[in-house]
Design a protein around this motif. Structure first.
Motif, PDB file in Angstrom:
ATOM      1  N   UNK A  40      23.497   8.536   5.759  1.00  0.00           N
ATOM      2  CA  UNK A  40      22.331   9.266   6.284  1.00  0.00           C
ATOM      3  C   UNK A  40      21.185   9.341   5.283  1.00  0.00           C
ATOM      4  N   UNK A  41      21.386   8.784   4.090  1.00  0.00           N
ATOM      5  CA  UNK A  41      20.352   8.883   3.073  1.00  0.00           C
ATOM      6  C   UNK A  41      19.356   7.747   3.158  1.00  0.00           C
ATOM      7  N   UNK A  42      18.343   7.841   2.314  1.00  0.00           N
ATOM      8  CA  UNK A  42      17.331   6.806   2.274  1.00  0.00           C
ATOM      9  C   UNK A  42      16.267   7.125   1.247  1.00  0.00           C
ATOM     10  N   UNK A  43      15.340   6.215   1.079  1.00  0.00           N
ATOM     11  CA  UNK A  43      14.251   6.391   0.126  1.00  0.00           C
ATOM     12  C   UNK A  43      12.965   5.846   0.718  1.00  0.00           C
ATOM     13  N   UNK A  44      11.856   6.468   0.314  1.00  0.00           N
ATOM     14  CA  UNK A  44      10.541   6.028   0.784  1.00  0.00           C
ATOM     15  C   UNK A  44       9.583   5.999  -0.399  1.00  0.00           C
ATOM     16  N   UNK A  45       8.892   4.903  -0.563  1.00  0.00           N
ATOM     17  CA  UNK A  45       7.905   4.741  -1.620  1.00  0.00           C
ATOM     18  C   UNK A  45       6.529   4.631  -0.989  1.00  0.00           C
ATOM     19  N   UNK A  46       5.581   5.456  -1.490  1.00  0.00           N
ATOM     20  CA  UNK A  46       4.216   5.431  -0.975  1.00  0.00           C
ATOM     21  C   UNK A  46       3.250   5.143  -2.117  1.00  0.00           C
ATOM     22  N   UNK A  47       2.363   4.175  -1.902  1.00  0.00           N
ATOM     23  CA  UNK A  47       1.340   3.835  -2.885  1.00  0.00           C
ATOM     24  C   UNK A  47      -0.018   3.964  -2.215  1.00  0.00           C
ATOM     25  N   UNK A  48      -0.891   4.801  -2.795  1.00  0.00           N
ATOM     26  CA  UNK A  48      -2.247   4.969  -2.277  1.00  0.00           C
ATOM     27  C   UNK A  48      -3.123   3.853  -2.832  1.00  0.00           C
ATOM     28  N   UNK A  49      -3.453   2.890  -1.989  1.00  0.00           N
ATOM     29  CA  UNK A  49      -4.258   1.746  -2.414  1.00  0.00           C
ATOM     30  C   UNK A  49      -5.734   2.077  -2.444  1.00  0.00           C
ATOM     31  N   UNK A  50      -6.166   2.954  -1.546  1.00  0.00           N
ATOM     32  CA  UNK A  50      -7.560   3.379  -1.430  1.00  0.00           C
ATOM     33  C   UNK A  50      -7.542   4.750  -0.763  1.00  0.00           C
ATOM     34  N   UNK A  51      -8.690   5.450  -0.717  1.00  0.00           N
ATOM     35  CA  UNK A  51      -8.685   6.788  -0.124  1.00  0.00           C
ATOM     36  C   UNK A  51      -8.073   6.857   1.263  1.00  0.00           C
ATOM     37  N   UNK A  52      -8.232   5.830   2.097  1.00  0.00           N
ATOM     38  CA  UNK A  52      -7.696   5.875   3.455  1.00  0.00           C
ATOM     39  C   UNK A  52      -6.647   4.794   3.728  1.00  0.00           C
ATOM     40  N   UNK A  53      -6.222   4.099   2.675  1.00  0.00           N
ATOM     41  CA  UNK A  53      -5.274   2.996   2.848  1.00  0.00           C
ATOM     42  C   UNK A  53      -4.031   3.272   2.006  1.00  0.00           C
ATOM     43  N   UNK A  54      -2.854   3.208   2.663  1.00  0.00           N
ATOM     44  CA  UNK A  54      -1.595   3.489   1.984  1.00  0.00           C
ATOM     45  C   UNK A  54      -0.586   2.389   2.289  1.00  0.00           C
ATOM     46  N   UNK A  55       0.249   2.096   1.306  1.00  0.00           N
ATOM     47  CA  UNK A  55       1.383   1.199   1.492  1.00  0.00           C
ATOM     48  C   UNK A  55       2.657   2.023   1.452  1.00  0.00           C
ATOM     49  N   UNK A  56       3.517   1.866   2.459  1.00  0.00           N
ATOM     50  CA  UNK A  56       4.779   2.592   2.514  1.00  0.00           C
ATOM     51  C   UNK A  56       5.922   1.607   2.701  1.00  0.00           C
ATOM     52  N   UNK A  57       7.006   1.864   1.964  1.00  0.00           N
ATOM     53  CA  UNK A  57       8.219   1.060   2.073  1.00  0.00           C
ATOM     54  C   UNK A  57       9.405   1.999   2.208  1.00  0.00           C
ATOM     55  N   UNK A  58      10.278   1.738   3.184  1.00  0.00           N
ATOM     56  CA  UNK A  58      11.431   2.594   3.438  1.00  0.00           C
ATOM     57  C   UNK A  58      12.703   1.764   3.338  1.00  0.00           C
ATOM     58  N   UNK A  59      13.725   2.364   2.707  1.00  0.00           N
ATOM     59  CA  UNK A  59      15.043   1.750   2.603  1.00  0.00           C
ATOM     60  C   UNK A  59      16.076   2.810   2.943  1.00  0.00           C
ATOM     61  N   UNK A  60      17.032   2.503   3.858  1.00  0.00           N
ATOM     62  CA  UNK A  60      18.072   3.436   4.247  1.00  0.00           C
ATOM     63  C   UNK A  60      19.440   2.970   3.811  1.00  0.00           C
ATOM     64  N   UNK A  61      20.392   3.924   3.712  1.00  0.00           N
ATOM     65  CA  UNK A  61      21.759   3.575   3.338  1.00  0.00           C
ATOM     66  C   UNK A  61      22.466   2.764   4.426  1.00  0.00           C
ATOM     67  N   UNK A  62      21.910   2.787   5.624  1.00  0.00           N
ATOM     68  CA  UNK A  62      22.512   2.015   6.714  1.00  0.00           C
ATOM     69  C   UNK A  62      21.995   0.579   6.744  1.00  0.00           C
ATOM     70  N   UNK A  63      21.414   0.156   5.590  1.00  0.00           N
ATOM     71  CA  UNK A  63      20.874  -1.198   5.412  1.00  0.00           C
ATOM     72  C   UNK A  63      19.558  -1.418   6.147  1.00  0.00           C
ATOM     73  N   UNK A  64      19.063  -0.404   6.827  1.00  0.00           N
ATOM     74  CA  UNK A  64      17.766  -0.533   7.473  1.00  0.00           C
ATOM     75  C   UNK A  64      16.641  -0.420   6.464  1.00  0.00           C
ATOM     76  N   UNK A  65      15.581  -1.154   6.675  1.00  0.00           N
ATOM     77  CA  UNK A  65      14.436  -1.106   5.772  1.00  0.00           C
ATOM     78  C   UNK A  65      13.186  -1.466   6.545  1.00  0.00           C
ATOM     79  N   UNK A  66      12.055  -1.173   5.940  1.00  0.00           N
ATOM     80  CA  UNK A  66      10.792  -1.491   6.576  1.00  0.00           C
ATOM     81  C   UNK A  66       9.637  -1.097   5.680  1.00  0.00           C
ATOM     82  N   UNK A  67       8.465  -1.531   6.048  1.00  0.00           N
ATOM     83  CA  UNK A  67       7.301  -1.197   5.249  1.00  0.00           C
ATOM     84  C   UNK A  67       6.042  -1.688   5.930  1.00  0.00           C
ATOM     85  N   UNK A  68       4.941  -1.288   5.372  1.00  0.00           N
ATOM     86  CA  UNK A  68       3.681  -1.712   5.943  1.00  0.00           C
ATOM     87  C   UNK A  68       2.514  -1.051   5.255  1.00  0.00           C
ATOM     88  N   UNK A  69       1.322  -1.500   5.607  1.00  0.00           N
ATOM     89  CA  UNK A  69       0.078  -0.930   5.099  1.00  0.00           C
ATOM     90  C   UNK A  69      -0.560  -0.139   6.231  1.00  0.00           C
TER      91      UNK A  69
END
Length: 379
Positions: free
Chosen positions: A344-373
């Motif tokens: 049930x665990x997971x991690x999320x990384x967020x990087x603020x590229x610009x004032x209104x633009x963010x990059x997010x990446x998600x990784x879960x213990x169930x092998x699920x992952x995803x990301x986007x801008x």
């Protein structure tokens, strides 16, 4: 010159002052000045002032590095207000003009500010009206000739905690007016947060910090938290000056405050609660009328291990999850969550590229992952 000390310079105590200056017939040149405050912050300055036809044109440059905010607040407020706000300020300022109008201009920023809501609601501090005797001049009137144009950039890490609220804000402020009567204006908006009270987690529908010009800056808090209890939406409104906020309880459909609080505490209407629950209801209303709060063990643990956010949440089946957040660097935020359920665990990384633009990446213990801008804009 070296080894100097200066006490209460605009609320800042300075030490280890060193200066290198030279004089000519009509000009004072400050080649270099260095000073530290009691928290280790550093002030550097250089500039000159000339005696030209009595106008005293001046030009100076100043750099602030991690100057403690509590001293600045204590200069114009009581000790309680200063202790409730912890943080540092850095940036560059310039001073130019003549004796008729000097302009102090620049940009400041803070890596993090922690604001603690006081434990007591409803207490008010009487304000004293200071009357100046006729014909008496105050030494600070000369400061009215110094105009201010200072921007304060607070994009993130403005944490407001207390009385169930644990939220992070961000935004910009503007300091205008004069050095005698400065004005701090602007709004900080909610970036993330939660409201937990009465054994429930409520959804934050709105949360802002509104600065309305007062100095010392004591922003107005406007928070609306909601939860659904059967066919009723119970609302908790926390608002007013952050030094002495007010809290009240409403509901949709509308009902009296004690009825709304009964739904929130016990999940039933006022007529159906027991005598013991009625006593608890009265004590809760009394508490939020200015009788004091309690200890926040989770907040003490978060501060002790150096996290920016620590959250424990339980579900109706008795399961629990723990979330922790930390800024790894400027504009880089890592959030990790772990639950009692398998994978049930997971991690999320967020990087603020610009004032209104963010990059997010998600990784879960169930092998699920995803990301986007992601691009965000408020209308």
């Amino acid at each position: 010159y070296s080894g100097g000390r200066l006490r209460q310079a605009g609320g800042i105590n300075l030490r280890e002052i060193s200066a290198n200056a030279s004089f000519s017939a009509d000009k004072l040149t400050l080649h270099e000045l260095n000073a530290k405050d009691n928290a280790g912050g550093l002030i550097k300055a250089e500039g000159s002032i000339t005696n030209k036809a009595g106008t005293y044109p001046a030009s100076a440059r100043m750099t602030l590095q991690k100057i403690d905010l509590s001293g600045l607040l204590a200069a114009a407020s009581d000790a309680a207000t200063a202790q409730a706000v912890k943080g540092q300020m850095s940036g560059n300022l310039t001073l130019d003009g003549t004796i008729n109008r000097y302009m102090l201009k620049g940009d400041l920023t803070s890596p993090q500010i922690d604001i603690t809501i006081p434990e007591r609601f409803g207490d008010s501090v009487p304000q004293l009206n200071i009357v100046e005797r006729r014909g008496q001049k105050s030494s600070i009137h000369a400061l009215s000739a110094m105009a201010l144009d200072i921007g304060i950039n607070l994009p993130e890490r403005i944490f407001v905690r207390g009385w169930g609220l644990d939220a992070e804000f961000g935004g910009t402020l503007a300091v205008t007016g004069t050095a005698e009567t400065p004005l701090v204006q602007g709004t900080l908006d909610l970036l993330r947060g939660r409201y937990e009270e009465f054994g429930r987690r409520l959804t934050l529908s709105k949360a802002t910090l509104d600065f309305r010009g007062a100095v010392p800056p004591s922003p107005y808090l406007d928070v609306l938290a909601e939860t659904r209890v059967d066919d009723t939406t119970v609302q908790v409104r926390l608002g007013g000056n952050i030094d002495a906020p007010k809290i009240n309880f409403t509901a949709i459909p509308p009902m009296p405050e004690d009825e709304a609080l009964s739904r929130l505490l016990f999940g039933r209407n006022l007529a159906a609660i027991s005598p013991a629950q009625g006593l608890q209801l009265a004590q809760t209303l009394r508490r939020f009328s200015g009788q004091g709060g309690g200890i926040d063990p989770l907040g003490m643990l978060r501060a002790g291990i150096g996290l920016d956010d620590l959250d424990v949440e339980s579900d109706e089946e008795g399961g629990a999850s723990v979330g922790a957040g930390k800024y790894l660097a400027k504009d880089v935020y890592l959030e990790v969550q772990s639950g009692t359920a398998r994978k049930s665990g997971g991690a999320k990384l967020r990087i603020d590229l610009a004032p209104n633009v963010k990059f997010e990446s998600r990784v879960g213990q169930d092998s699920g992952s995803g990301g986007g801008i992601f691009w965000e804009r408020e209308y």
